[in-house]
Design a protein around this motif. Structure first.
Motif, PDB file in Angstrom:
ATOM      1  N   VAL A 270       0.863  -1.185   0.000  1.00  0.00           N
ATOM      2  CA  VAL A 270       0.000   0.000   0.000  1.00  0.00           C
ATOM      3  C   VAL A 270       0.900   1.237   0.000  1.00  0.00           C
ATOM      4  O   VAL A 270       2.043   1.168   0.465  1.00  0.00           O
ATOM      5  CB  VAL A 270      -0.961   0.016   1.217  1.00  0.00           C
ATOM      6  CG1 VAL A 270      -1.958  -1.107   1.106  1.00  0.00           C
ATOM      7  CG2 VAL A 270      -0.192  -0.061   2.526  1.00  0.00           C
ATOM      8  N   ARG A 279      -6.575   4.481   7.558  1.00  0.00           N
ATOM      9  CA  ARG A 279      -7.488   4.087   6.484  1.00  0.00           C
ATOM     10  C   ARG A 279      -7.678   2.576   6.441  1.00  0.00           C
ATOM     11  O   ARG A 279      -8.720   2.075   6.017  1.00  0.00           O
ATOM     12  CB  ARG A 279      -6.970   4.580   5.123  1.00  0.00           C
ATOM     13  CG  ARG A 279      -7.156   6.097   4.973  1.00  0.00           C
ATOM     14  CD  ARG A 279      -7.022   6.551   3.554  1.00  0.00           C
ATOM     15  NE  ARG A 279      -7.982   5.938   2.636  1.00  0.00           N
ATOM     16  CZ  ARG A 279      -7.933   6.117   1.322  1.00  0.00           C
ATOM     17  NH1 ARG A 279      -6.978   6.845   0.796  1.00  0.00           N
ATOM     18  NH2 ARG A 279      -8.835   5.534   0.556  1.00  0.00           N
ATOM     19  N   ILE A 280      -6.676   1.849   6.878  1.00  0.00           N
ATOM     20  CA  ILE A 280      -6.768   0.385   6.875  1.00  0.00           C
ATOM     21  C   ILE A 280      -7.461  -0.148   8.137  1.00  0.00           C
ATOM     22  O   ILE A 280      -8.342  -1.004   8.066  1.00  0.00           O
ATOM     23  CB  ILE A 280      -5.361  -0.235   6.731  1.00  0.00           C
ATOM     24  CG1 ILE A 280      -4.836   0.043   5.312  1.00  0.00           C
ATOM     25  CG2 ILE A 280      -5.381  -1.734   7.020  1.00  0.00           C
ATOM     26  CD1 ILE A 280      -3.361  -0.215   5.155  1.00  0.00           C
ATOM     27  N   PRO A 283     -11.801   1.016   9.337  1.00  0.00           N
ATOM     28  CA  PRO A 283     -12.988   0.196   9.015  1.00  0.00           C
ATOM     29  C   PRO A 283     -13.084  -1.081   9.862  1.00  0.00           C
ATOM     30  O   PRO A 283     -14.183  -1.556  10.143  1.00  0.00           O
ATOM     31  CB  PRO A 283     -12.779  -0.160   7.538  1.00  0.00           C
ATOM     32  CG  PRO A 283     -11.878   0.908   7.010  1.00  0.00           C
ATOM     33  CD  PRO A 283     -10.976   1.279   8.144  1.00  0.00           C
ATOM     34  N   ILE A 321     -13.474  -6.990   4.939  1.00  0.00           N
ATOM     35  CA  ILE A 321     -13.294  -5.534   5.048  1.00  0.00           C
ATOM     36  C   ILE A 321     -11.953  -5.133   4.437  1.00  0.00           C
ATOM     37  O   ILE A 321     -11.848  -4.157   3.685  1.00  0.00           O
ATOM     38  CB  ILE A 321     -13.365  -5.102   6.534  1.00  0.00           C
ATOM     39  CG1 ILE A 321     -14.785  -5.350   7.083  1.00  0.00           C
ATOM     40  CG2 ILE A 321     -12.969  -3.630   6.696  1.00  0.00           C
ATOM     41  CD1 ILE A 321     -14.902  -5.219   8.590  1.00  0.00           C
ATOM     42  N   LEU A 322     -10.929  -5.952   4.746  1.00  0.00           N
ATOM     43  CA  LEU A 322      -9.583  -5.630   4.284  1.00  0.00           C
ATOM     44  C   LEU A 322      -9.483  -5.740   2.760  1.00  0.00           C
ATOM     45  O   LEU A 322      -8.798  -4.941   2.112  1.00  0.00           O
ATOM     46  CB  LEU A 322      -8.585  -6.582   4.962  1.00  0.00           C
ATOM     47  CG  LEU A 322      -7.135  -6.127   5.012  1.00  0.00           C
ATOM     48  CD1 LEU A 322      -7.001  -4.790   5.724  1.00  0.00           C
ATOM     49  CD2 LEU A 322      -6.269  -7.189   5.712  1.00  0.00           C
ATOM     50  N   THR A 325     -10.840  -2.571   1.324  1.00  0.00           N
ATOM     51  CA  THR A 325      -9.866  -1.487   1.508  1.00  0.00           C
ATOM     52  C   THR A 325      -8.719  -1.636   0.505  1.00  0.00           C
ATOM     53  O   THR A 325      -8.245  -0.650  -0.068  1.00  0.00           O
ATOM     54  CB  THR A 325      -9.298  -1.517   2.945  1.00  0.00           C
ATOM     55  OG1 THR A 325     -10.387  -1.576   3.866  1.00  0.00           O
ATOM     56  CG2 THR A 325      -8.460  -0.275   3.226  1.00  0.00           C
ATOM     57  N   GLU A 328      -9.673  -0.293  -2.875  1.00  0.00           N
ATOM     58  CA  GLU A 328      -9.654   1.180  -2.853  1.00  0.00           C
ATOM     59  C   GLU A 328      -8.241   1.742  -2.942  1.00  0.00           C
ATOM     60  O   GLU A 328      -7.981   2.723  -3.647  1.00  0.00           O
ATOM     61  CB  GLU A 328     -10.236   1.706  -1.532  1.00  0.00           C
ATOM     62  CG  GLU A 328     -11.749   1.768  -1.479  1.00  0.00           C
ATOM     63  CD  GLU A 328     -12.193   2.223  -0.110  1.00  0.00           C
ATOM     64  OE1 GLU A 328     -11.554   3.161   0.434  1.00  0.00           O
ATOM     65  OE2 GLU A 328     -13.151   1.629   0.444  1.00  0.00           O
ATOM     66  N   LEU A 329      -7.313   1.116  -2.187  1.00  0.00           N
ATOM     67  CA  LEU A 329      -5.963   1.663  -2.073  1.00  0.00           C
ATOM     68  C   LEU A 329      -5.036   1.148  -3.168  1.00  0.00           C
ATOM     69  O   LEU A 329      -3.895   1.601  -3.283  1.00  0.00           O
ATOM     70  CB  LEU A 329      -5.355   1.297  -0.705  1.00  0.00           C
ATOM     71  CG  LEU A 329      -6.063   1.844   0.540  1.00  0.00           C
ATOM     72  CD1 LEU A 329      -5.367   1.343   1.790  1.00  0.00           C
ATOM     73  CD2 LEU A 329      -6.073   3.374   0.516  1.00  0.00           C
TER      74      LEU A 329
END
Lengths: 411, 411
Positions: A270, A279-280, A283, A321-322, A325, A328-329
């Motif tokens: 990342v 950000r990680i 959530p 969830i990860l 994320t 997104e990243l």
């Protein structure tokens, strides 16, 4: 003569026969001249029976009424124990949380104690009576019945001891004390004569489920000497107090805790930018998943790997969830591993002993165990390893740090 | 809209399913706009379970602790019923006796209510909540938990209704009202629409075990209209109040009560001197044996026969006391008879109807039944007869006094 607060949990008062045994024990302390206050839980199985009744009506019953319901469990025990004491010619009187009164906030099912009015108890003690108090419960300002949540009876006992400035708070359990590590894993594990609150907190939160963390915190805050003892076996137990072991050759570490309850998740590649950890992990925390170990490593290529552990039951949820994320990243990959274990060495002694960490790592190297994660606090060093090496590592560390009981057979 | 106090006994709340039915009923009353206060007993079997636990410890457990113990029974019910009401969108809040507060004296296991603080209940009612109160319990001046003794839940309901000046106190039972006599004996027995407190007291004490005497007395004293209803069947039940039935053709008598529980003892040929009744009955009463009917007849020869009845279980004990007295007094003989029954006709109407007694005796003569004893009060005439004629006599009287349900088949 001392003022002693004793606490007996659900198993210790699980049958009328066991309640009679507890009465024998309490009456004997009283005969020796001690002032006695006893906090008790519901008879084992009773709380679950009551919860099942409520769940027949609704899955999420009214919290206020849930407390009215389950608080009857301890009320039954205080009555029976008081009867048993009176039968022995040892005058006793029972108190519900509301009768004491143990004033709490109004958070039903997980209330916190605000204040204990010790006047009723004092006057009974002055009159030579044993005072038997319902654990786990209190009442708020409006006299609504509240319960303290899981492990609340330990907290009740410690809070009573603090309010009464008791000489000792004795928690009777199904173990005869706090051990250097789990005796089921290391034959030569040794009962500790004493341990500090700090150490106990690290041991408890790491899986030595002898005492509720909240009660230990409470005891530490008010400096209430806490003793863990076996309900049905005689012995000195383990004293948990402010003072460190001051013996000449006090050991660098007091015990080895471990857990197999966790799982490890990593997100790799990342961008290494400020706020990336938030950000990680934001959530994950928003989903009410508790994160334990967190390790971040910036790579030379300007990207970042973040690894953390969660309870094994939460792994699937955390992973999905990860993954979102990661998308997104634009992360490179997400990996998970549930076959891990965490081993921690704990001891206030490591503050003054150099080389504790390196000795730990050397020991792991000697048994060819790869360390996946390391975290440290002032009195604790934890490593995450492949769970198949757990027993091997715990035994090696136990021996390397001279924790083995010399009287036991070498294993 | 009215303020209604309802009481549900142990059978009516004996399972979670039944508690749900009770919640349906209460919620329906609330939907109709009534202010509702509900008093409940422990789930059937629960009180006995708790007493058995105590008796495992001791046969005569500490009375104070006994109350702490058994009061948990109703506490469980109020929580479950409140949950069930909340589930139905009918806001409810539970109260233990101590929380209300129902102030009692300190006679554990048989406390009497001194005062009810109705402020908490009022403010809940004003907020639109149903108030669910634990029957059978209270707390003394020092906030010790007390219980009211047998039938205490009826008393709680009536006392709440009196304190709140409720429009009606409804007692839900396993019968649909008060009957002219036992329907198991007389097929054409009829449910009474209304009956006075006085009549109900005579009926209750004579064996129609619908309501606890103490609750009826209480209701009469504070003029609380009391309605007996069936828990699981719809119907108007029977209203018990101050007012007599004012219908044009109101009957002379309201009902026929009877009991097979008694035994008769006679002592014959004792000197007819002042104080002789006391010398004979004093020792009986000293032995805690309750005497019901007493009849004394002076003979022409200057001696006396005294006959009385006691509960059949007490007959042997009473007889041995009486034999000793007979020896002292030089009485001619002592006789006993346990094969008796007592039949009573009850009705405020007999005050204004001449000839009720003679009609009763004529009816007994018509069925060839010998009367062994007669006693009368203002609203009751009782006769003791050979128990084998009981059913015959009750049926004959029921018909003679026009109590038969005309809609039922003639039997």
């Amino acid at each position: 003569m001392s003022l002693i607060v004793q606490k007996f949990g659900g198993t210790s008062v699980g049958t009328v026969e066991r309640i009679e045994s507890v009465a024998d024990k309490v009456a004997e302390f009283r005969r020796q001249g001690h002032d006695m206050v006893v906090a008790v839980s519901a008879m084992s199985g009773e709380t679950n029976r009551l919860i099942a009744l409520a769940n027949e009506i609704e899955e999420q019953p009214t919290p206020r009424e849930m407390d009215v319901l389950v608080s009857t469990g301890e009320q039954v025990t205080i009555a029976l124990l008081s009867m048993a004491l009176n039968k022995r010619g040892c005058p006793a009187r029972s108190y519900t949380g509301s009768q004491v009164r143990i004033l709490t906030d109004s958070s039903h099912n997980k209330a916190r104690i605000k204040e204990i009015d010790e006047r009723n108890i004092r006057s009974d003690l002055d009159a030579g009576r044993v005072v038997v108090v319902a654990g786990f419960q209190g009442a708020d300002e409006e006299n609504n019945i509240t319960t303290l949540g899981r492990g609340g009876s330990d907290t009740t006992a410690v809070a009573l001891a603090a309010a009464l400035k008791a000489d000792e708070c004795q928690i009777y359990t199904d173990v005869d004390g706090v051990y250097t590590t789990d005796p089921r894993v290391v034959d030569s594990a040794r009962r500790l004569d004493r341990i500090t609150f700090e150490e106990m907190l690290e041991m408890a939160s790491l899986g030595s489920k002898v005492l509720q963390i909240r009660a230990v915190e409470f005891a530490g805050k008010y400096n209430v000497p806490l003793r863990v003892l076996h309900s049905f076996q005689d012995g000195p137990g383990t004293l948990i107090s402010l003072e460190e072991n001051t013996a000449m050759e006090s050991p660098a570490i007091s015990g080895i805790a471990f857990t197999r309850d966790e799982a490890k998740l990593s997100i790799r590649g990342v961008p290494d930018t400020p706020g990336i950890a938030y950000r990680i992990l934001g959530p994950i925390s928003d989903a009410n998943i508790e994160v334990d170990v967190i390790v971040q490593n910036a790579s030379a290529d300007g990207t970042n790997d973040i690894t953390f552990t969660v309870h094994r039951n939460d792994m699937a949820k955390a992973e999905s969830i990860l993954q979102a994320t990661a998308k997104e990243l634009g992360a490179r990959e997400v990996t998970t591993d549930s076959k891990i274990a965490k081993v921690s060495i704990v001891g206030v002694g490591m503050r003054s002993h150099a080389g504790v960490a390196s000795k730990m790592f050397k020991t792991l190297a000697e048994v060819n165990t790869n360390i996946e994660l390391i975290t440290t606090s002032e009195i604790k060093i934890s490593v995450v390893i492949d769970e198949k090496f757990l027993e091997l590592v715990v035994r090696a560390l136990h021996s390397a740090f001279d924790l083995d009981d010399q009287s036991a057979d070498a294993s």
